[in-house]
Design an enzyme around this catalytic site. Structure first.
Site, PDB file in Angstrom:
ATOM      1  N   LYS A   1       0.848  -1.206   0.000  1.00  0.00           N
ATOM      2  CA  LYS A   1       0.000   0.000   0.000  1.00  0.00           C
ATOM      3  C   LYS A   1       0.881   1.252   0.000  1.00  0.00           C
ATOM      4  O   LYS A   1       0.657   2.182  -0.783  1.00  0.00           O
ATOM      5  CB  LYS A   1      -0.875   0.019   1.250  1.00  0.00           C
ATOM      6  CG  LYS A   1      -1.538   1.362   1.551  1.00  0.00           C
ATOM      7  CD  LYS A   1      -2.438   1.330   2.755  1.00  0.00           C
ATOM      8  CE  LYS A   1      -1.711   1.547   4.041  1.00  0.00           C
ATOM      9  NZ  LYS A   1      -1.451   2.961   4.388  1.00  0.00           N
ATOM     10  N   ASN A   2       1.893   1.268   0.850  1.00  0.00           N
ATOM     11  CA  ASN A   2       2.680   2.490   1.028  1.00  0.00           C
ATOM     12  C   ASN A   2       3.715   2.719  -0.067  1.00  0.00           C
ATOM     13  O   ASN A   2       4.409   3.730  -0.054  1.00  0.00           O
ATOM     14  CB  ASN A   2       3.322   2.507   2.419  1.00  0.00           C
ATOM     15  CG  ASN A   2       2.265   2.687   3.500  1.00  0.00           C
ATOM     16  OD1 ASN A   2       1.118   3.017   3.188  1.00  0.00           O
ATOM     17  ND2 ASN A   2       2.627   2.432   4.737  1.00  0.00           N
TER      18      ASN A   2
ATOM     19  N   CYS B   1      -5.012  12.778  12.167  1.00  0.00           N
ATOM     20  CA  CYS B   1      -5.776  11.527  12.082  1.00  0.00           C
ATOM     21  C   CYS B   1      -5.720  10.896  13.466  1.00  0.00           C
ATOM     22  O   CYS B   1      -5.147  11.451  14.404  1.00  0.00           O
ATOM     23  CB  CYS B   1      -5.211  10.612  11.015  1.00  0.00           C
ATOM     24  SG  CYS B   1      -3.755   9.732  11.555  1.00  0.00           S
TER      25      CYS B   1
ATOM     26  N   ARG C   1       0.257  14.703  12.672  1.00  0.00           N
ATOM     27  CA  ARG C   1       0.786  14.398  11.333  1.00  0.00           C
ATOM     28  C   ARG C   1       0.882  15.649  10.453  1.00  0.00           C
ATOM     29  O   ARG C   1       0.270  15.760   9.405  1.00  0.00           O
ATOM     30  CB  ARG C   1      -0.048  13.297  10.702  1.00  0.00           C
ATOM     31  CG  ARG C   1      -0.061  12.071  11.597  1.00  0.00           C
ATOM     32  CD  ARG C   1      -0.665  10.868  11.006  1.00  0.00           C
ATOM     33  NE  ARG C   1       0.178  10.295   9.971  1.00  0.00           N
ATOM     34  CZ  ARG C   1      -0.216   9.256   9.239  1.00  0.00           C
ATOM     35  NH1 ARG C   1      -1.407   8.748   9.429  1.00  0.00           N
ATOM     36  NH2 ARG C   1       0.567   8.773   8.301  1.00  0.00           N
TER      37      ARG C   1
ATOM     38  N   ASP D   1       4.382   0.608  12.105  1.00  0.00           N
ATOM     39  CA  ASP D   1       3.176  -0.021  11.551  1.00  0.00           C
ATOM     40  C   ASP D   1       3.015  -1.468  12.007  1.00  0.00           C
ATOM     41  O   ASP D   1       1.989  -2.076  11.709  1.00  0.00           O
ATOM     42  CB  ASP D   1       3.205   0.024  10.026  1.00  0.00           C
ATOM     43  CG  ASP D   1       3.083   1.442   9.516  1.00  0.00           C
ATOM     44  OD1 ASP D   1       3.314   1.660   8.316  1.00  0.00           O
ATOM     45  OD2 ASP D   1       2.791   2.345  10.324  1.00  0.00           O
TER      46      ASP D   1
ATOM     47  N   ARG E   1      -8.743  -0.262   4.662  1.00  0.00           N
ATOM     48  CA  ARG E   1      -7.874   0.763   4.079  1.00  0.00           C
ATOM     49  C   ARG E   1      -6.534   0.150   3.688  1.00  0.00           C
ATOM     50  O   ARG E   1      -5.883   0.606   2.762  1.00  0.00           O
ATOM     51  CB  ARG E   1      -7.616   1.883   5.085  1.00  0.00           C
ATOM     52  CG  ARG E   1      -8.858   2.640   5.469  1.00  0.00           C
ATOM     53  CD  ARG E   1      -8.498   3.858   6.241  1.00  0.00           C
ATOM     54  NE  ARG E   1      -7.495   4.658   5.514  1.00  0.00           N
ATOM     55  CZ  ARG E   1      -7.132   5.877   5.884  1.00  0.00           C
ATOM     56  NH1 ARG E   1      -7.652   6.412   6.957  1.00  0.00           N
ATOM     57  NH2 ARG E   1      -6.242   6.540   5.191  1.00  0.00           N
TER      58      ARG E   1
HETATM   59  C1  EPZ Z   1       4.123   6.962   6.306  1.00  0.00           C
HETATM   60  O1  EPZ Z   1       3.316   7.976   6.843  1.00  0.00           O
HETATM   61  C2  EPZ Z   1       3.221   5.746   6.162  1.00  0.00           C
HETATM   62  N1  EPZ Z   1       2.128   6.058   5.227  1.00  0.00           N
HETATM   63  C3  EPZ Z   1       2.652   5.365   7.527  1.00  0.00           C
HETATM   64  O2  EPZ Z   1       1.882   4.189   7.360  1.00  0.00           O
HETATM   65  C4  EPZ Z   1       3.819   5.057   8.456  1.00  0.00           C
HETATM   66  O3  EPZ Z   1       3.323   4.774   9.744  1.00  0.00           O
HETATM   67  C5  EPZ Z   1       4.756   6.273   8.530  1.00  0.00           C
HETATM   68  O4  EPZ Z   1       5.190   6.630   7.207  1.00  0.00           O
HETATM   69  C6  EPZ Z   1       5.985   6.011   9.367  1.00  0.00           C
HETATM   70  O5  EPZ Z   1       6.663   4.909   8.862  1.00  0.00           O
HETATM   71  C7  EPZ Z   1       2.401   6.064   3.893  1.00  0.00           C
HETATM   72  O6  EPZ Z   1       3.514   5.842   3.462  1.00  0.00           O
HETATM   73  C8  EPZ Z   1       1.248   6.372   2.995  1.00  0.00           C
HETATM   74  P1  EPZ Z   1       6.003  10.341   8.427  1.00  0.00           P
HETATM   75  P2  EPZ Z   1       3.862   9.487   6.864  1.00  0.00           P
HETATM   76  O7  EPZ Z   1       5.885  11.601   7.655  1.00  0.00           O
HETATM   77  O8  EPZ Z   1       4.778   9.725   5.755  1.00  0.00           O
HETATM   78  C9  EPZ Z   1       6.296  13.696  11.723  1.00  0.00           C
HETATM   79  C10 EPZ Z   1       0.079   2.752   7.744  1.00  0.00           C
HETATM   80  O9  EPZ Z   1      -0.313   2.241   8.789  1.00  0.00           O
HETATM   81  N2  EPZ Z   1       6.239  14.652  10.606  1.00  0.00           N
HETATM   82  O10 EPZ Z   1       7.163   9.453   8.180  1.00  0.00           O
HETATM   83  O11 EPZ Z   1       2.680  10.381   7.023  1.00  0.00           O
HETATM   84  C11 EPZ Z   1       5.008  12.935  11.900  1.00  0.00           C
HETATM   85  O12 EPZ Z   1       4.090  13.660  12.696  1.00  0.00           O
HETATM   86  C12 EPZ Z   1       0.488   4.211   7.722  1.00  0.00           C
HETATM   87  O13 EPZ Z   1       0.235   2.171   6.644  1.00  0.00           O
HETATM   88  C13 EPZ Z   1       6.392  16.008  10.850  1.00  0.00           C
HETATM   89  O14 EPZ Z   1       6.549  16.433  11.998  1.00  0.00           O
HETATM   90  O15 EPZ Z   1       4.685   9.502   8.224  1.00  0.00           O
HETATM   91  C14 EPZ Z   1       5.457  11.658  12.570  1.00  0.00           C
HETATM   92  O16 EPZ Z   1       5.562  11.895  13.962  1.00  0.00           O
HETATM   93  C15 EPZ Z   1       0.209   4.889   9.055  1.00  0.00           C
HETATM   94  N3  EPZ Z   1       6.356  16.885   9.810  1.00  0.00           N
HETATM   95  C16 EPZ Z   1       6.858  11.429  11.992  1.00  0.00           C
HETATM   96  O17 EPZ Z   1       7.251  12.691  11.423  1.00  0.00           O
HETATM   97  C17 EPZ Z   1       6.182  16.453   8.512  1.00  0.00           C
HETATM   98  O18 EPZ Z   1       6.169  17.300   7.593  1.00  0.00           O
HETATM   99  C18 EPZ Z   1       6.902  10.391  10.886  1.00  0.00           C
HETATM  100  O19 EPZ Z   1       5.885  10.699   9.971  1.00  0.00           O
HETATM  101  C19 EPZ Z   1       6.027  15.077   8.282  1.00  0.00           C
HETATM  102  C20 EPZ Z   1       6.067  14.190   9.339  1.00  0.00           C
END
Ligand code: EPZ
Length: 420
Positions: A22-23, A119, A124, A307, A399
């Site tokens: 998915k990701n 969410c 996020r 995850d 999802r």
């Molecule tokens: C990706 O989400 C995945 N989703 C998530 O999978 C996964 O949990 C996550 O990466 C971490 O591995 C997809 O790839 C579609 P991040 P993403 O940006 O990119 C902070 C699932 O269950 N952050 O790596 O949204 C954020 O708040 C889903 O399949 C900022 O502060 O996660 C978090 O604490 C859930 N500012 C941390 O970084 C930003 O601009 C990591 O988030 C971006 C992120």
């Protein structure tokens, strides 16, 4: 709304195939915007989030469809008449829609994308996505809940992420491939899905080096061409299926995986007492009836994946001993805990740490899914619990898992989907 009904106690046996990731599928579908023409993707999982991404692309004017016969094939046709906008109604249902931002600015010079909002698992924010686009010369304005990004021509630059972000790395990478000149991105996410996106972009004519490491270098090119690509296997779905074998004391071969993408999970399952072996393109997990508790600390890849945290917590709730689970990526990813309590689990939350005292057995009860991986966790616990467990609100599950209940019943689980 559907629910999943499980009668626990069956040890799972047999073979099962993991679906496409998915990701990886979500950013790759968005990357079709970077080329004129039709891209074809195979091994695309049949998930609600993928359906949403196809809808977002269609809203802009793309022809984005899943093949009626070969349901793992999707095509995305992009011509010049694109409205570079992603509306709140769609983005609020799937935050990964924000992945169209980078491609739209790079290709069409403009994007109006709804802020995804938070969410269940956390605020996020997307500040790092915007920081990266600004570093490439985009003008960014936030108005009425929308990001408005414009750039006549993006220029290569240096982007140093303050936070390691998977979709942030992907968004900026997709913008940089059409920027003029060289871009150096530092403190990048190293997930296999980032590497897979770079692989697809390079097949389209991009010049990306270092994906999968924390420093990615991109030489901008004038144009990209459409692509044909088969999406890599979903390491999180595969990991969830391995945990299903582990929690039920079974013996299951999960086929179509990339073992080296799952080292952190495999190591923990071995430490807990499972026997894991690589076997013709898959991973086999053989488990004793009761495992030993292990500690889990989630970190960015190649560390233990956030995850998989909820799924491991279900497993630790019936292991021998005490497990300390620290969630370091998201601020609110313990919502499965109160529901696991209903099944008899002994878990205490202390800030971003959960202390899980293994109990001899769980007993079935009605529980409610709160987010994608929490729903998987509750199903796994239901496989072990004595009696019947009803997991409601399984739209969360749909999802990110392709017919999980069918895959599990194929392995001998007593599980079915019912209209709630
Ligand atoms: C990706 O989400 C995945 N989703 C998530 O999978 C996964 O949990 C996550 O990466 C971490 O591995 C997809 O790839 C579609 P991040 P993403 O940006 O990119 C902070 C699932 O269950 N952050 O790596 O949204 C954020 O708040 C889903 O399949 C900022 O502060 O996660 C978090 O604490 C859930 N500012 C941390 O970084 C930003 O601009 C990591 O988030 C971006 C992120």
């Amino acid at each position: 709304m559907d629910k999943i009904v499980i009668k626990g106690g069956q040890a799972l046996h047999g073979e099962v195939q993991a679906s496409g990731a998915k990701n990886a599928a979500l950013p790759i579908l968005a990357s079709a915007l970077l080329a004129d023409g039709t891209s074809t993707y195979r091994n695309v999982p049949d998930l609600a989030d993928v359906t949403t991404m196809l809808k977002v692309l269609r809203t802009m004017g793309c022809d984005a469809e899943r093949d009626a016969e070969k349901t793992d094939v999707c095509q995305v046709g992009v011509n010049g008449h694109i409205t570079p906008e992603a509306p709140y109604e769609l983005v609020k249902t799937m935050r990964a829609s924000v992945l169209v931002l980078g491609p739209l600015v790079a290709r069409f010079g403009r994007a109006r994308v709804s802020m995804p909002g938070g969410c269940a698992i956390g605020a996020r924010p997307i500040d790092q996505h915007l920081k990266g686009l600004k570093a490439l010369g985009a003008d960014i304005h936030l108005t009425e809940g929308y990001v408005e990004a414009t750039a006549k021509q993006l220029k290569g630059g240096t982007v140093n992420f303050d936070v390691i972000t998977v979709t942030g790395t992907e968004n900026v990478m997709m913008a940089a491939v059409l920027a003029r000149g060289r871009t150096v991105m530092e403190n990048c996410a190293r997930e296999p899905e980032v590497e897979e996106l770079a692989r697809v972009l390079n097949k389209m004519g991009a010049r990306i080096e270092g994906a999968g490491t924390s420093i990615i270098t991109i030489e901008g090119v004038d144009a990209l061409k459409p692509v044909e690509h088969a999406i890599l296997p979903d390491r999180i779905e595969a990991g969830t299926l391995l945990v299903a074998a582990a929690i039920s004391g079974g013996d299951v071969l999960v086929k179509h995986v990339v073992p080296e993408h799952m080292d952190a999970l495999v190591e923990k399952l071995r430490e807990a007492g499972c026997t894991l072996t690589a076997e013709n393109g898959g991973l086999r997990c053989k488990a004793p009836d009761r495992l030993t508790s292990v500690n889990i600390t989630t970190t960015e890849h190649p560390g233990f994946p956030t995850d998989m945290q909820a799924q491991l917590m279900a497993l630790m709730s019936v292991s021998q001993g005490t497990s300390v689970i620290s969630e370091n990526i998201f601020e609110n990813r313990f919502m499965h805990v109160p529901e696991l309590h209903r099944l008899g689990a002994d878990i205490t939350i202390q800030g971003h740490t959960a202390v899980v005292k293994g109990v001899k057995g769980l007993s079935g009860a009605p529980v409610m899914a709160t987010d994608l991986r929490a729903s998987a966790s509750l199903i796994l616990a239901g496989l072990r619990a004595e009696g019947r467990t009803d997991v409601s609100r399984v739209y969360h599950l749909d999802r990110g898992y392709e017919r999980l209940e069918r895959k599990l019943s194929g392995l001998g689980a007593d599980i079915r989907r019912e209209k709630a």
